[in-house]
Motif scaffolding. Structure first.
Motif, PDB file in Angstrom:
ATOM      1  N   CYS A 112       8.492   2.623  -5.560  1.00 57.05           N
ATOM      2  CA  CYS A 112       8.043   2.270  -6.546  1.00 57.05           C
ATOM      3  C   CYS A 112       6.995   2.609  -7.131  1.00 57.05           C
ATOM      4  CB  CYS A 112       7.622   0.964  -6.859  1.00 57.05           C
ATOM      5  SG  CYS A 112       8.356   0.244  -6.400  1.00 57.05           S
ATOM      6  N   SER A 113       6.405   4.242  -6.200  1.00 59.95           N
ATOM      7  CA  SER A 113       5.507   4.807  -7.023  1.00 59.95           C
ATOM      8  C   SER A 113       5.934   6.431  -7.038  1.00 59.95           C
ATOM      9  CB  SER A 113       4.227   5.355  -5.780  1.00 59.95           C
ATOM     10  OG  SER A 113       4.492   5.293  -4.537  1.00 59.95           O
ATOM     11  N   GLY A 114       6.837   6.027  -6.488  1.00 62.99           N
ATOM     12  CA  GLY A 114       7.106   7.880  -5.876  1.00 62.99           C
ATOM     13  C   GLY A 114       6.665   8.777  -4.634  1.00 62.99           C
ATOM     14  N   ILE A 115       5.794   8.016  -4.231  1.00 62.95           N
ATOM     15  CA  ILE A 115       4.765   9.769  -4.060  1.00 62.95           C
ATOM     16  C   ILE A 115       5.387   9.022  -1.758  1.00 62.95           C
ATOM     17  CG2 ILE A 115       2.403   9.095  -2.610  1.00 62.95           C
ATOM     18  CD1 ILE A 115       0.947   8.820  -5.215  1.00 62.95           C
ATOM     19  N   GLN A 116       5.444  10.378  -1.449  1.00 62.39           N
ATOM     20  CA  GLN A 116       6.592   9.840  -0.480  1.00 62.39           C
ATOM     21  C   GLN A 116       5.776   9.725   0.629  1.00 62.39           C
ATOM     22  OE1 GLN A 116       9.590  10.515   0.080  1.00 62.39           O
ATOM     23  NE2 GLN A 116       9.972  10.319  -1.971  1.00 62.39           N
ATOM     24  N   SER A 117       4.824   9.984   0.909  1.00 65.85           N
ATOM     25  CA  SER A 117       3.214   9.500   1.510  1.00 65.85           C
ATOM     26  C   SER A 117       2.814   8.232   1.896  1.00 65.85           C
ATOM     27  CB  SER A 117       2.182  10.755   1.889  1.00 65.85           C
ATOM     28  OG  SER A 117       1.412  10.377   0.357  1.00 65.85           O
ATOM     29  N   SER A 118       3.476   7.417   1.352  1.00 64.15           N
ATOM     30  CA  SER A 118       3.221   5.942   0.903  1.00 64.15           C
ATOM     31  C   SER A 118       2.836   5.368   2.046  1.00 64.15           C
ATOM     32  CB  SER A 118       3.994   4.864  -0.176  1.00 64.15           C
ATOM     33  OG  SER A 118       4.020   5.576  -1.357  1.00 64.15           O
ATOM     34  N   ASN A 119       1.645   4.788   2.706  1.00 65.62           N
ATOM     35  CA  ASN A 119       2.182   3.800   3.446  1.00 65.62           C
ATOM     36  C   ASN A 119       1.783   2.750   3.380  1.00 65.62           C
ATOM     37  OD1 ASN A 119       1.241   2.521   6.290  1.00 65.62           O
ATOM     38  ND2 ASN A 119       0.544   4.299   6.654  1.00 65.62           N
ATOM     39  N   ALA A 120       2.297   1.675   3.927  1.00 64.57           N
ATOM     40  CA  ALA A 120       1.917  -0.499   2.890  1.00 64.57           C
ATOM     41  C   ALA A 120       0.417  -0.473   4.319  1.00 64.57           C
ATOM     42  CB  ALA A 120       3.262  -0.620   3.201  1.00 64.57           C
ATOM     43  N   ASN A 121       0.410   0.009   4.770  1.00 68.11           N
ATOM     44  CA  ASN A 121      -0.565   0.049   5.868  1.00 68.11           C
ATOM     45  C   ASN A 121      -0.812  -1.313   5.887  1.00 68.11           C
ATOM     46  OD1 ASN A 121      -3.400  -0.245   6.865  1.00 68.11           O
ATOM     47  ND2 ASN A 121      -4.332   0.701   5.909  1.00 68.11           N
ATOM     48  N   MET A 131      -4.075   0.278  -3.130  1.00 65.98           N
ATOM     49  CA  MET A 131      -4.834   0.690  -3.789  1.00 65.98           C
ATOM     50  C   MET A 131      -4.339   1.782  -3.724  1.00 65.98           C
ATOM     51  SD  MET A 131      -5.623  -3.014  -2.905  1.00 65.98           S
ATOM     52  CE  MET A 131      -6.375  -3.048  -1.432  1.00 65.98           C
ATOM     53  N   SER A 132      -4.662   2.714  -2.785  1.00 68.37           N
ATOM     54  CA  SER A 132      -5.073   3.926  -2.467  1.00 68.37           C
ATOM     55  C   SER A 132      -3.248   4.649  -2.605  1.00 68.37           C
ATOM     56  CB  SER A 132      -4.970   4.650  -0.887  1.00 68.37           C
ATOM     57  OG  SER A 132      -4.289   4.543  -0.361  1.00 68.37           O
ATOM     58  N   VAL A 133      -2.687   4.302  -3.207  1.00 66.03           N
ATOM     59  CA  VAL A 133      -1.538   4.690  -4.056  1.00 66.03           C
ATOM     60  C   VAL A 133      -1.491   4.721  -5.516  1.00 66.03           C
ATOM     61  CG1 VAL A 133       1.245   4.464  -3.775  1.00 66.03           C
ATOM     62  CG2 VAL A 133       0.197   4.316  -1.527  1.00 66.03           C
ATOM     63  N   ALA A 134      -2.056   3.831  -5.387  1.00 60.54           N
ATOM     64  CA  ALA A 134      -2.550   3.721  -7.103  1.00 60.54           C
ATOM     65  C   ALA A 134      -3.557   4.293  -8.132  1.00 60.54           C
ATOM     66  CB  ALA A 134      -2.935   2.163  -7.581  1.00 60.54           C
ATOM     67  N   GLU A 155      -0.656  -3.931 -10.908  1.00 60.91           N
ATOM     68  CA  GLU A 155       0.552  -3.711 -11.251  1.00 60.91           C
ATOM     69  C   GLU A 155       1.170  -3.479 -10.462  1.00 60.91           C
ATOM     70  OE1 GLU A 155       0.063  -1.577 -15.214  1.00 60.91           O
ATOM     71  OE2 GLU A 155      -0.592  -3.920 -16.191  1.00 60.91           O
ATOM     72  N   LEU A 156       1.519  -2.225  -9.514  1.00 64.13           N
ATOM     73  CA  LEU A 156       1.825  -1.777  -8.777  1.00 64.13           C
ATOM     74  C   LEU A 156       2.439  -2.714  -8.131  1.00 64.13           C
ATOM     75  CD1 LEU A 156       3.082   1.257  -7.545  1.00 64.13           C
ATOM     76  CD2 LEU A 156       1.243   1.447  -6.553  1.00 64.13           C
ATOM     77  N   ALA A 157       1.936  -3.374  -6.900  1.00 63.03           N
ATOM     78  CA  ALA A 157       2.013  -4.616  -6.469  1.00 63.03           C
ATOM     79  C   ALA A 157       2.713  -4.913  -6.323  1.00 63.03           C
ATOM     80  CB  ALA A 157       0.177  -4.978  -6.037  1.00 63.03           C
ATOM     81  N   LEU A 158       2.606  -6.229  -8.081  1.00 65.51           N
ATOM     82  CA  LEU A 158       3.836  -6.644  -8.878  1.00 65.51           C
ATOM     83  C   LEU A 158       5.191  -6.000  -8.401  1.00 65.51           C
ATOM     84  CD1 LEU A 158       1.957  -8.795 -11.276  1.00 65.51           C
ATOM     85  CD2 LEU A 158       2.852  -9.208  -9.140  1.00 65.51           C
ATOM     86  N   LYS A 159       5.059  -4.233  -8.485  1.00 68.03           N
ATOM     87  CA  LYS A 159       6.417  -3.815  -9.518  1.00 68.03           C
ATOM     88  C   LYS A 159       7.200  -3.973  -7.345  1.00 68.03           C
ATOM     89  CE  LYS A 159       5.751  -0.395 -12.871  1.00 68.03           C
ATOM     90  NZ  LYS A 159       5.504   1.045 -12.359  1.00 68.03           N
ATOM     91  N   VAL A 160       5.970  -3.880  -6.360  1.00 63.99           N
ATOM     92  CA  VAL A 160       7.147  -3.696  -5.238  1.00 63.99           C
ATOM     93  C   VAL A 160       7.551  -4.292  -4.730  1.00 63.99           C
ATOM     94  CG1 VAL A 160       5.922  -3.401  -2.578  1.00 63.99           C
ATOM     95  CG2 VAL A 160       4.950  -1.816  -4.633  1.00 63.99           C
ATOM     96  N   ILE A 161       6.390  -6.255  -4.783  1.00 63.93           N
ATOM     97  CA  ILE A 161       7.210  -7.351  -4.380  1.00 63.93           C
ATOM     98  C   ILE A 161       8.326  -7.541  -4.957  1.00 63.93           C
ATOM     99  CG2 ILE A 161       6.539  -9.557  -5.376  1.00 63.93           C
ATOM    100  CD1 ILE A 161       3.748  -8.814  -4.500  1.00 63.93           C
ATOM    101  N   GLY A 168      -6.120 -10.149  -4.844  1.00 63.91           N
ATOM    102  CA  GLY A 168      -7.252  -9.668  -4.936  1.00 63.91           C
ATOM    103  C   GLY A 168      -7.238  -8.317  -6.012  1.00 63.91           C
ATOM    104  N   PRO A 169      -7.612  -6.953  -5.400  1.00 64.80           N
ATOM    105  CA  PRO A 169      -7.036  -5.477  -6.476  1.00 64.80           C
ATOM    106  C   PRO A 169      -6.138  -5.593  -5.895  1.00 64.80           C
ATOM    107  CG  PRO A 169      -8.726  -5.804  -4.647  1.00 64.80           C
ATOM    108  CD  PRO A 169      -8.442  -7.377  -4.689  1.00 64.80           C
ATOM    109  N   GLY A 170      -4.955  -5.819  -5.219  1.00 64.19           N
ATOM    110  CA  GLY A 170      -3.932  -5.407  -5.240  1.00 64.19           C
ATOM    111  C   GLY A 170      -3.007  -4.909  -3.655  1.00 64.19           C
ATOM    112  N   PHE A 171      -3.998  -6.368  -2.938  1.00 61.92           N
ATOM    113  CA  PHE A 171      -3.784  -6.312  -1.819  1.00 61.92           C
ATOM    114  C   PHE A 171      -1.928  -8.191  -2.027  1.00 61.92           C
ATOM    115  CE2 PHE A 171      -7.978  -7.000  -1.222  1.00 61.92           C
ATOM    116  CZ  PHE A 171      -8.389  -5.606   0.327  1.00 61.92           C
ATOM    117  N   ILE A 172      -0.554  -7.143  -0.861  1.00 60.41           N
ATOM    118  CA  ILE A 172       0.558  -8.042  -0.838  1.00 60.41           C
ATOM    119  C   ILE A 172      -0.241  -8.896   0.303  1.00 60.41           C
ATOM    120  CG2 ILE A 172       2.660  -7.741  -0.632  1.00 60.41           C
ATOM    121  CD1 ILE A 172       2.439  -5.503  -1.983  1.00 60.41           C
TER     122      ILE A 172
END
Ligand code: ARG
Length: 580
Positions: A19-28, A46-49, A58-64, A82-86
Motif C-alpha cells: 500500500c505504501s510502496g516503501i520496501q522497508s515497511s514494518n508493521a511492528n 504511522m512512521s511509514v505514513a 487513510e494509509l491504515a484503512l488501505k492496509v485493512i 486512534g491516529p493510525g493503529f490497527i
C-alpha cells in the motif's frame, strides 16, 4: 514455524509495503495493550505514513482493505484506532485448531527455528581457588536458563565454563601447600577438604610475610612455565575445587558438566601469539613498561584515552589477554554466530574494551555477535552486597541448604500429613526452585535485594506460587474420569476462556524474545500472568460440574495450561511437582 506475532507481522508488513510502496515497511505488531480492543495491534503505519507525508489513518484503512481482500486465515476482525493503529482480533476457529494441534501432539509449543545459529554461552565461570559463593548464583542460573531456551528453539549451543584457574592466587596456594608438606604431611587431606579455610590461611600468610609472598610469585612463574611439581599441586587444587562446583551444579539442576570447561589455563600457550598479532597490526603501545592498546572510543573521567593492558611489565598476561584468545577460538574455530557472556555488570567496561579490540584487530570475524549479558549484584537487606552477619561472603552451598531447610519447614507447616520422605523431596524442589526463580524473575541488569520471606511466599510472582498452581491444575485434571480420553478444546463460551487460550498460544513469542534479548524475567512474568489468567478462568467457568462436552473442553484447556506452565518452568531450569 512462526509464532502468531511473527506471522501477523509478516502479513501486515507486506500489506503495508504494497500500500505504501516503501520496501522497508514494518508493521511492528505487538500484543495488544488493551485486550478489549483486540488481541494484537500493529503500530508501524504511522512512521511509514510520515515518510510519505500521508495521512496515517487513510494509509491504515488501505492496509485493512488489502488484508480483507486477501483474507488472512488467522484474522477475524481488523480496524483502525486512534491516529493510525490497527487492532487485530484473532479468528476463533484458527485459535482452536492451533491449540488442538498442541494437545494432540501434532505441533510442539516451541517449534524449531528456521534459522538455527551456533551460540557460545559463557556462564557460571567461577574462579577456582575458592568455593563458589553467592556472587556466582545469578550468572549460573540465568546462563543455564538461556542455554535451555536456545536449545529448545533448535540453536546449537556450546556451553563454556570459563573458570579462573591460572591467576596469581595459585602461586600463593601452591607455596602454602609446599610449606605444609615440609612440616606436617598428615595435615594435607584434612586441610584441602575445606578449600575456603585453606585459602584464608594462605592469604593471611601472604599478606603478613614478605618472603612468603615473593615465594608465591615465583611459584606462579614456575607453574605457568610448566614445572611438573608445581603443576601436580595445582591439579590437586583444581580437582578439589571442581568437585565443589560439580556438587553445586547438581544441587541446582544446572546443565554444566566437565566437558564444558573452558579454563583460562588452556589459553596459556597462545597468549604470546595474541600479543605478537596485535603488535604486527601496529596496535600496541608501551606505557610504563606494560603493553597496552589505546582505542579512541574509551575515554576516562579525566579525558584521557583508557588503556587496555594486554601484558604487564613483568611479562605476565592479563584477564583481557585470555579473553582475546577465547574470542579467537569462539570465532575462528567454533565459528559461532553469537557469543554470550553472562557475567557481572561490574565487568562491563572490560567486555566493551575486549569486544571492540577483538573486532578492530580482526581477532573476531565480522559475523560473530559478541554480547555481554550483564547482571546486577545480589544485595542484603542493608542495601549492601549480600554477606554473612560477620561480613564474610556466603558460600553458595550454605545458601542452598538453608533454602531447602526453610522450604522443609514451610511444607511441614502447610501439609503435615505428608510423610517425612515426601516432605524432604518436596522441600528440595521448592527450596532450589525458589532460589532460582528469585534470581530469574528480577530484571537481570538491576541489583536486587535477597529476601527469604518473599521468595518462599505462596503469594506473588514466586516459585511456590507457580509450583502450587501447577500442582492444583494437575490434581484437578486427575480427579476427573474424562482425563484419560483424548482431549480437545471444542468451544469458547466465556471471555476468560478466550483470554486463557490466547495467552497459552503466546508462549513461543515470549520464549523467542528471551532467546534474542536474554531477559528470562519476561518468561517468569508470562508464567505468572498465565497462572493468574487460569485462576480467573477457573473461577468464572465451572469445570468438573459442567455438562460433559463443556467439561471435556475445559479440562483440555486446563491440561494445556499445565503443560505450558511445566514447559516454561523447565526452560527456567525449575522442576515441578504433582503434589505439594
Ligand atoms: N572468572 C571470572 C570471574 O569470576 C569470570 C569469567 C567470565 N568469562 C569470561 N570469558 N571473562 O570474575
Amino acid at each position: 514455524m512462526q509464532n502468531i506475532k511473527q506471522y501477523l507481522n509478516k502479513e501486515i508488513s507486506s500489506a503495508l509495503k504494497e500500500c505504501s510502496g516503501i520496501q522497508s515497511s514494518n508493521a511492528n505488531v505487538t500484543t495488544s495493550s488493551r485486550p478489549e480492543f483486540g488481541d494484537y495491534q500493529a503500530n508501524g503505519v504511522m512512521s511509514v505514513a510520515k515518510q510519505l507525508s500521508a495521512n496515517p489513518r487513510e494509509l491504515a484503512l488501505k492496509v485493512i482493505d488489502y488484508l480483507e481482500d486477501n483474507s488472512i486465515a488467522l484474522i477475524e476482525a481488523i480496524e483502525v484506532a486512534g491516529p493510525g493503529f490497527i487492532n487485530i482480533r484473532l479468528r476463533e476457529r484458527s485459535v482452536l485448531s492451533m491449540a488442538n494441534d498442541l494437545l494432540s501432539g501434532k505441533n510442539d509449543a516451541i517449534s524449531a527455528t528456521d534459522s538455527p545459529m551456533k551460540v557460545v554461552v559463557d556462564y557460571s565461570s567461577p574462579n577456582l581457588a575458592k568455593e563458589m559463593h553467592v556472587g556466582h548464583l545469578r550468572g549460573t542460573i540465568i546462563g543455564d536458563s538461556i542455554v535451555r531456551i536456545l536449545e529448545k528453539e533448535g540453536h546449537e549451543v556450546i556451553r563454556q565454563n570459563h573458570v579462573g584457574d591460572w591467576g596469581t592466587q595459585f602461586g600463593m596456594l601452591i607455596s602454602f601447600m609446599q610449606e605444609i608438606k615440609r612440616s606436617d604431611t598428615e595435615n594435607i587431606p584434612k586441610e584441602l577438604s575445606d578449600l575456603e579455610k585453606f585459602y584464608t590461611a594462605a592469604k593471611a600468610r601472604f599478606d603478613s610475610d614478605e618472603s612468603f609472598s615473593s615465594a608465591s610469585r615465583q611459584a606462579v612463574v614456575k607453574l605457568q612455565s610448566g614445572d611438573p611439581n608445581h603443576r601436580a599441586i595445582w591439579e590437586e587444587f583444581i580437582e578439589t575445587s571442581l568437585l565443589h562446583c560439580d556438587a553445586i551444579y547438581k544441587k541446582l539442576n544446572v546443565t554444566l558438566s566437565r566437558t564444558d570447561l573452558d579454563s583460562e589455563s588452556r589459553y596459556n600457550d597462545i597468549l604470546e601469539k595474541i600479543i605478537e598479532d596485535l603488535e604486527r597490526k601496529g596496535l600496541v603501545t608501551e606505557s610504563d613498561g606494560a603493553k597496552c592498546v589505546f582505542l579512541p572510543e574509551f575515554i576516562g573521567k579525566d579525558g584521557d584515552t583508557l588503556p587496555i593492558i594486554i601484558q604487564k611489565s613483568d611479562g605476565g598476561y592479563l584477564y583481557s589477554t585470555t579473553d582475546l584468545a577465547a574470542i579467537k577460538l569462539r570465532s575462528e574455530q567454533m565459528m559461532a554466530d553469537r557469543a554470550l557472556y553472562v557475567v557481572d555488570a561490574r565487568q562491563s567496561l572490560h567486555f566493551k574494551q575486549v569486544f571492540a579490540l577483538a573486532k578492530s584487530a580482526e581477532i573476531a570475524s565480522n559475523n560473530i555477535s559478541l554480547e555481554h549479558i550483564a547482571y546486577g549484584t545480589m544485595m542484603g537487606a542493608d542495601g549492601r552486597p549480600f554477606r554473612t552477619r560477620s561480613g564474610d561472603t556466603v558460600k553458595l552451598i550454605d545458601l542452598l541448604d538453608e533454602s531447602i531447610a526453610r522450604a522443609y519447614d514451610l511444607v511441614t507447616e502447610k501439609n503435615s500429613s505428608l510423610g517425612e520422605t515426601e516432605r524432604r523431596e518436596i522441600a528440595e524442589i521448592v527450596g532450589i526452585g525458589s532460589v532460582k526463580y528469585a534470581e530469574l524473575s528480577k530484571s537481570r541488569t538491576s541489583d536486587y535485594v535477597f529476601d527469604w520471606s518473599s521468595m518462599l511466599s505462596f503469594e506473588g510472582n514466586t516459585a511456590p506460587y507457580l509450583l502450587y498452581a501447577f500442582a492444583r491444575i494437575t490434581s484437578l485434571i486427575s480427579k476427573s474420569s474424562e482425563s484419560n480420553s483424548p482431549m480437545a478444546i471444542s468451544l469458547i463460551s466465556a471471555d476468560e476462556e478466550r483470554s486463557l487460550l490466547i495467552k497459552i498460544l503466546q508462549f513461543p513469542e515470549i520464549v523467542n524474545t528471551v532467546s534474542t534479548d536474554c531477559y528470562p524475567n519476561l518468561l517468569c512474568n508470562y508464567l505468572y500472568e498465565l497462572a493468574g489468567i487460569f485462576m480467573r478462568f477457573y473461577e468464572a467457568c465451572p469445570i468438573l460440574k459442567a455438562d460433559k462436552l463443556i467439561k471435556i473442553s475445559r479440562l483440555a484447556l486446563a491440561s494445556l495450561t499445565a503443560t505450558t506452565l511445566k514447559e516454561g518452568l523447565d526452560l527456567l531450569g525449575i522442576e515441578t511437582l504433582e503434589k505439594m
